[in-house]
Design a protein around this motif. Structure first.
Motif, mmCIF file in Angstrom:
data_model
loop_
_atom_site.group_PDB
_atom_site.id
_atom_site.type_symbol
_atom_site.label_atom_id
_atom_site.label_comp_id
_atom_site.label_asym_id
_atom_site.label_seq_id
_atom_site.Cartn_x
_atom_site.Cartn_y
_atom_site.Cartn_z
ATOM 1 N N ILE A 189 57.791 -49.220 31.526
ATOM 2 C CA ILE A 189 56.340 -49.215 31.322
ATOM 3 C C ILE A 189 55.838 -50.599 30.950
ATOM 4 N N VAL A 190 56.450 -51.204 29.929
ATOM 5 C CA VAL A 190 55.982 -52.526 29.474
ATOM 6 C C VAL A 190 56.216 -53.591 30.535
ATOM 7 N N GLY A 191 57.160 -53.365 31.438
ATOM 8 C CA GLY A 191 57.436 -54.343 32.481
ATOM 9 C C GLY A 191 56.622 -54.146 33.746
ATOM 10 N N ASN A 192 55.785 -53.110 33.762
ATOM 11 C CA ASN A 192 54.947 -52.839 34.932
ATOM 12 C C ASN A 192 53.498 -52.585 34.510
ATOM 13 N N PRO A 193 52.862 -53.580 33.900
ATOM 14 C CA PRO A 193 51.473 -53.384 33.441
ATOM 15 C C PRO A 193 50.499 -53.067 34.572
ATOM 16 N N SER A 194 50.807 -53.544 35.775
ATOM 17 C CA SER A 194 49.904 -53.269 36.895
ATOM 18 C C SER A 194 49.873 -51.775 37.218
ATOM 19 N N TYR A 195 51.009 -51.099 37.052
ATOM 20 C CA TYR A 195 51.041 -49.661 37.273
ATOM 21 C C TYR A 195 50.252 -48.922 36.199
ATOM 22 N N VAL A 196 50.355 -49.416 34.963
ATOM 23 C CA VAL A 196 49.677 -48.766 33.841
ATOM 24 C C VAL A 196 48.169 -48.834 34.024
ATOM 25 N N LYS A 197 47.685 -49.940 34.546
ATOM 26 C CA LYS A 197 46.238 -50.119 34.709
ATOM 27 C C LYS A 197 45.672 -49.251 35.826
ATOM 28 N N GLN A 198 46.560 -48.796 36.725
ATOM 29 C CA GLN A 198 46.096 -47.932 37.802
ATOM 30 C C GLN A 198 46.081 -46.483 37.314
ATOM 31 N N ILE A 199 44.891 -45.964 37.121
ATOM 32 C CA ILE A 199 44.750 -44.627 36.546
ATOM 33 C C ILE A 199 45.422 -43.568 37.407
ATOM 34 N N VAL A 200 45.424 -43.767 38.708
ATOM 35 C CA VAL A 200 45.952 -42.745 39.610
ATOM 36 C C VAL A 200 47.461 -42.848 39.803
ATOM 37 N N PHE A 201 48.102 -43.900 39.286
ATOM 38 C CA PHE A 201 49.534 -44.053 39.504
ATOM 39 C C PHE A 201 50.303 -43.101 38.581
ATOM 40 N N PRO A 202 51.244 -42.324 39.136
ATOM 41 C CA PRO A 202 52.024 -41.370 38.328
ATOM 42 C C PRO A 202 53.152 -42.073 37.570
ATOM 43 N N LEU A 203 52.871 -42.528 36.384
ATOM 44 C CA LEU A 203 53.858 -43.276 35.612
ATOM 45 C C LEU A 203 55.121 -42.475 35.324
ATOM 46 N N GLU A 204 55.000 -41.153 35.305
ATOM 47 C CA GLU A 204 56.162 -40.328 34.970
ATOM 48 C C GLU A 204 57.269 -40.417 36.011
ATOM 49 N N ILE A 205 56.989 -40.967 37.193
ATOM 50 C CA ILE A 205 58.027 -41.049 38.219
ATOM 51 C C ILE A 205 58.912 -42.276 38.040
ATOM 52 N N LEU A 206 58.506 -43.220 37.199
ATOM 53 C CA LEU A 206 59.300 -44.445 37.040
ATOM 54 C C LEU A 206 60.708 -44.156 36.506
ATOM 55 N N PRO A 207 60.872 -43.309 35.474
ATOM 56 C CA PRO A 207 62.241 -42.960 35.064
ATOM 57 C C PRO A 207 63.010 -42.219 36.150
ATOM 58 N N ILE A 208 62.311 -41.449 36.979
ATOM 59 C CA ILE A 208 62.978 -40.756 38.081
ATOM 60 C C ILE A 208 63.503 -41.771 39.087
ATOM 61 N N VAL A 209 62.697 -42.776 39.397
ATOM 62 C CA VAL A 209 63.129 -43.839 40.311
ATOM 63 C C VAL A 209 64.344 -44.567 39.742
#
Length: 272
Positions: A102-122
């Protein structure tokens, strides 16, 4: 404000809804590791081979360590050790990478529509790719040196599945917590090392004193490592009862990790 459900069903829905994105990110993640190197993705095979050669030399030849298996050779010891390292490597990689998702992908965090919960799955799928290469190498070498494999090895993916759930739960929890507690990123290396030395990777579980063996059994890696080695060496199958208990615990860990991620994710944009 967007409502973030903490239901475990939400995680499954997100997995299936965004499976194409997960596949794309996983492929990009795997490719990025070897981008610019001469051997490229071949390093996913060369790396385990070099590790196996190193452990064979250090533990099998220099230290002359043995598992106590009848007719055991130096190479048998190295392969048995390597089996434990493959299991540890899967969860270790997820744990080590989780604090930066999360902290290493601030651009994803700023995108409201991006599903952050998939990052651990990836992250988990990327680790599974490397573990699958190492496991495939182990099985091929064992089959070549021992004139085949016992059919019980087909159960190895089932044995690994609960560990994947535990890794995913830890990944969700660590990724979210590090946003607010950055020191966790410094602790993960010690956690990974602790799992390595407190797991029966370099020693059999039977070598641990009976008085403290219950503590070893609390380690989530113990059941899987002993199970994988049992199927590989003797063709033994863990009891169904033990497996189901382990599966239920792993599901609980995954649910708790996802629930924690969803509960505190509202503030990610304000902190990252």
């Amino acid at each position: 404000m967007k409502d973030f459900s903490i239901s475990p069903v939400t995680a499954c829905v997100s997995l299936f809804r965004h499976w194409q994105l997960i596949v794309q990110l996983t492929m990009r993640d795997v490719a990025s590791r070897y981008r610019g190197s001469f051997a490229g993705i071949l390093w996913s095979l060369i790396g385990p081979l070099l590790s196996l050669a190193m452990y064979t030399f250090v533990f099998g030849i220099v230290l002359r360590a043995r598992w106590g298996i009848a007719g055991e050779s130096t190479f048998d010891f190295a392969l048995t050790l390597f089996a434990g390292l493959v299991v540890h490597g899967l969860i270790s990689e997820v744990i080590m990478r989780a604090p930066h998702l999360i902290v290493g992908n601030p651009s994803y965090v700023k995108q409201i529509v991006f599903p952050l919960e998939i990052l651990p799955i990836v992250s988990l799928f990327s680790s599974l790719f490397n573990s699958a290469i190492s496991l495939g190498l182990l099985l091929c070498i064992w089959a070549f040196t021992h004139h085949g494999l016992h059919p019980a090895v087909l159960l190895i993916p089932l044995l690994m599945f609960p560990l994947c759930l535990i890794a995913l739960g830890i990944g969700w929890a660590f990724a979210a917590t590090t946003v607010y507690f950055r020191d966790l990123g410094q602790l993960v290396s010690f956690i990974s090392a602790g799992l390595l030395f407190l797991s029966p990777v370099f020693y059999p579980a039977s070598a641990v004193p009976v008085a403290i063996r219950p503590v070893l059994n609390l380690n989530p890696l113990t059941f899987v490592i002993e199970g994988v080695r049992g199927t590989l060496i003797n063709g033994t199958v863990p009891s169904l009862h033990s497996y189901l208990v382990y599966l239920m615990i792993s599901l609980l860990v995954a649910i708790i990790g996802f629930a924690w991620f969803q509960r505190i994710r509202r503030g990610f944009g304000d902190v990252v």
